[in-house]
Design a protein around this motif. Structure first.
Motif, PDB file in Angstrom:
ATOM      1  N   THR A 123      -7.970   6.462   1.604  1.00  0.00           N
ATOM      2  CA  THR A 123      -8.095   8.088   2.757  1.00  0.00           C
ATOM      3  C   THR A 123      -8.910   8.722   1.663  1.00  0.00           C
ATOM      4  O   THR A 123      -8.867   8.233   0.631  1.00  0.00           O
ATOM      5  CB  THR A 123      -6.669   8.390   1.980  1.00  0.00           C
ATOM      6  OG1 THR A 123      -5.378   7.823   2.813  1.00  0.00           O
ATOM      7  CG2 THR A 123      -6.166   9.937   2.352  1.00  0.00           C
ATOM      8  N   PRO A 152      -9.892  11.500  -0.048  1.00  0.00           N
ATOM      9  CA  PRO A 152      -8.945  13.094  -0.493  1.00  0.00           C
ATOM     10  C   PRO A 152      -9.561  13.933  -0.150  1.00  0.00           C
ATOM     11  O   PRO A 152     -10.865  14.888   0.317  1.00  0.00           O
ATOM     12  CB  PRO A 152      -8.482  12.232  -2.001  1.00  0.00           C
ATOM     13  CG  PRO A 152      -9.965  11.868  -2.086  1.00  0.00           C
ATOM     14  CD  PRO A 152     -10.632  11.393  -1.067  1.00  0.00           C
ATOM     15  N   GLU A 153      -8.212  15.351  -0.314  1.00  0.00           N
ATOM     16  CA  GLU A 153      -9.142  16.757   0.017  1.00  0.00           C
ATOM     17  C   GLU A 153      -8.649  16.792  -1.760  1.00  0.00           C
ATOM     18  O   GLU A 153      -7.960  17.018  -2.203  1.00  0.00           O
ATOM     19  CB  GLU A 153      -7.958  17.283  -0.038  1.00  0.00           C
ATOM     20  CG  GLU A 153      -8.164  19.191   0.333  1.00  0.00           C
ATOM     21  CD  GLU A 153      -7.180  20.042   0.963  1.00  0.00           C
ATOM     22  OE1 GLU A 153      -6.523  20.824   1.164  1.00  0.00           O
ATOM     23  OE2 GLU A 153      -6.014  18.863   1.190  1.00  0.00           O
ATOM     24  N   TYR A 192       0.902  -1.393  -0.149  1.00  0.00           N
ATOM     25  CA  TYR A 192       0.074   0.265  -0.482  1.00  0.00           C
ATOM     26  C   TYR A 192       0.507   1.319   0.093  1.00  0.00           C
ATOM     27  O   TYR A 192       1.967   1.602   0.360  1.00  0.00           O
ATOM     28  CB  TYR A 192      -0.995   0.373   1.541  1.00  0.00           C
ATOM     29  CG  TYR A 192      -1.741  -0.879   1.735  1.00  0.00           C
ATOM     30  CD1 TYR A 192      -3.210  -0.588   0.669  1.00  0.00           C
ATOM     31  CD2 TYR A 192      -2.021  -2.022   1.246  1.00  0.00           C
ATOM     32  CE1 TYR A 192      -4.141  -1.114   0.920  1.00  0.00           C
ATOM     33  CE2 TYR A 192      -3.287  -3.192   1.321  1.00  0.00           C
ATOM     34  CZ  TYR A 192      -4.421  -2.308   1.215  1.00  0.00           C
ATOM     35  OH  TYR A 192      -5.033  -3.561   1.255  1.00  0.00           O
ATOM     36  N   THR A 251      -7.058   4.450  -2.918  1.00  0.00           N
ATOM     37  CA  THR A 251      -6.153   3.258  -2.210  1.00  0.00           C
ATOM     38  C   THR A 251      -5.523   2.787  -3.463  1.00  0.00           C
ATOM     39  O   THR A 251      -5.024   3.352  -4.980  1.00  0.00           O
ATOM     40  CB  THR A 251      -7.011   1.795  -2.044  1.00  0.00           C
ATOM     41  OG1 THR A 251      -7.644   2.820  -0.780  1.00  0.00           O
ATOM     42  CG2 THR A 251      -5.869   1.541  -1.970  1.00  0.00           C
ATOM     43  N   ILE A 269      -1.089   4.409  -0.574  1.00  0.00           N
ATOM     44  CA  ILE A 269      -2.279   4.961   0.198  1.00  0.00           C
ATOM     45  C   ILE A 269      -3.977   4.425   0.527  1.00  0.00           C
ATOM     46  O   ILE A 269      -3.935   3.067  -0.448  1.00  0.00           O
ATOM     47  CB  ILE A 269      -3.011   6.821  -1.029  1.00  0.00           C
ATOM     48  CG1 ILE A 269      -1.551   6.852  -1.455  1.00  0.00           C
ATOM     49  CG2 ILE A 269      -4.007   7.031  -0.315  1.00  0.00           C
ATOM     50  CD1 ILE A 269      -2.256   8.219  -2.502  1.00  0.00           C
ATOM     51  N   GLN A 270      -4.138   4.178   2.034  1.00  0.00           N
ATOM     52  CA  GLN A 270      -4.523   3.158   1.838  1.00  0.00           C
ATOM     53  C   GLN A 270      -5.961   3.871   2.699  1.00  0.00           C
ATOM     54  O   GLN A 270      -5.993   4.810   3.452  1.00  0.00           O
ATOM     55  CB  GLN A 270      -4.328   1.650   3.090  1.00  0.00           C
ATOM     56  CG  GLN A 270      -5.257   0.849   3.134  1.00  0.00           C
ATOM     57  CD  GLN A 270      -4.650   0.101   4.373  1.00  0.00           C
ATOM     58  OE1 GLN A 270      -3.189  -0.035   4.860  1.00  0.00           O
ATOM     59  NE2 GLN A 270      -5.350  -1.506   4.120  1.00  0.00           N
ATOM     60  N   VAL A 296     -13.177   6.753  -0.874  1.00  0.00           N
ATOM     61  CA  VAL A 296     -11.909   6.928  -0.513  1.00  0.00           C
ATOM     62  C   VAL A 296     -11.138   6.544  -1.919  1.00  0.00           C
ATOM     63  O   VAL A 296     -11.377   6.257  -3.001  1.00  0.00           O
ATOM     64  CB  VAL A 296     -12.185   6.046   1.190  1.00  0.00           C
ATOM     65  CG1 VAL A 296     -12.644   6.463   1.974  1.00  0.00           C
ATOM     66  CG2 VAL A 296     -11.906   4.787   0.346  1.00  0.00           C
TER      67      VAL A 296
END
Length: 98
Positions: A40, A42-43, A35, A56, A37-38, A54
């Motif tokens: 998350t 996002p902004e 991973y 990943t 990014i897991q 989300v």
């Protein structure tokens, strides 16, 4: 060359999502993935992003290994579990990290 999985997901059933995550994590590690990014939120800087989705990002040693993982019995079981509980869009991309 490294290969990446980009995932956009919307979770409808957190309990099933947690069970899916365990199976998916085990299968990813087994095929040499990791991973970056897991799960998350996002902004959003430009464009639209639906609420509750989300992201990943996974990295695999190469595209062949990534495809082997995706077609594996281990991941197939995980993907079957998430049906109806998580909506997923998944992309594969080759490239080197900058």
């Amino acid at each position: 060359m490294p290969a990446y999985v980009l995932v956009d997901a919307e979770v409808h059933d957190p309990e099933v999502a947690a069970r899916y995550r365990v199976l998916a994590e085990e299968s990813i590690a087994r095929y040499g993935g990791r991973y970056l990014i897991q799960g998350t939120v996002p902004e959003v800087i430009e464009g639209d992003w639906p609420a509750g989705r989300v992201v990943t990002t996974l990295e695999f040693p190469d595209l062949d290994r990534l495809k082997e993982w995706h077609a594996s019995p281990e991941y197939t079981r995980a993907a079957a579990l998430r049906q109806g509980a998580i909506d997923v869009r998944m992309l594969f991309a080759e490239g080197r990290a900058a």
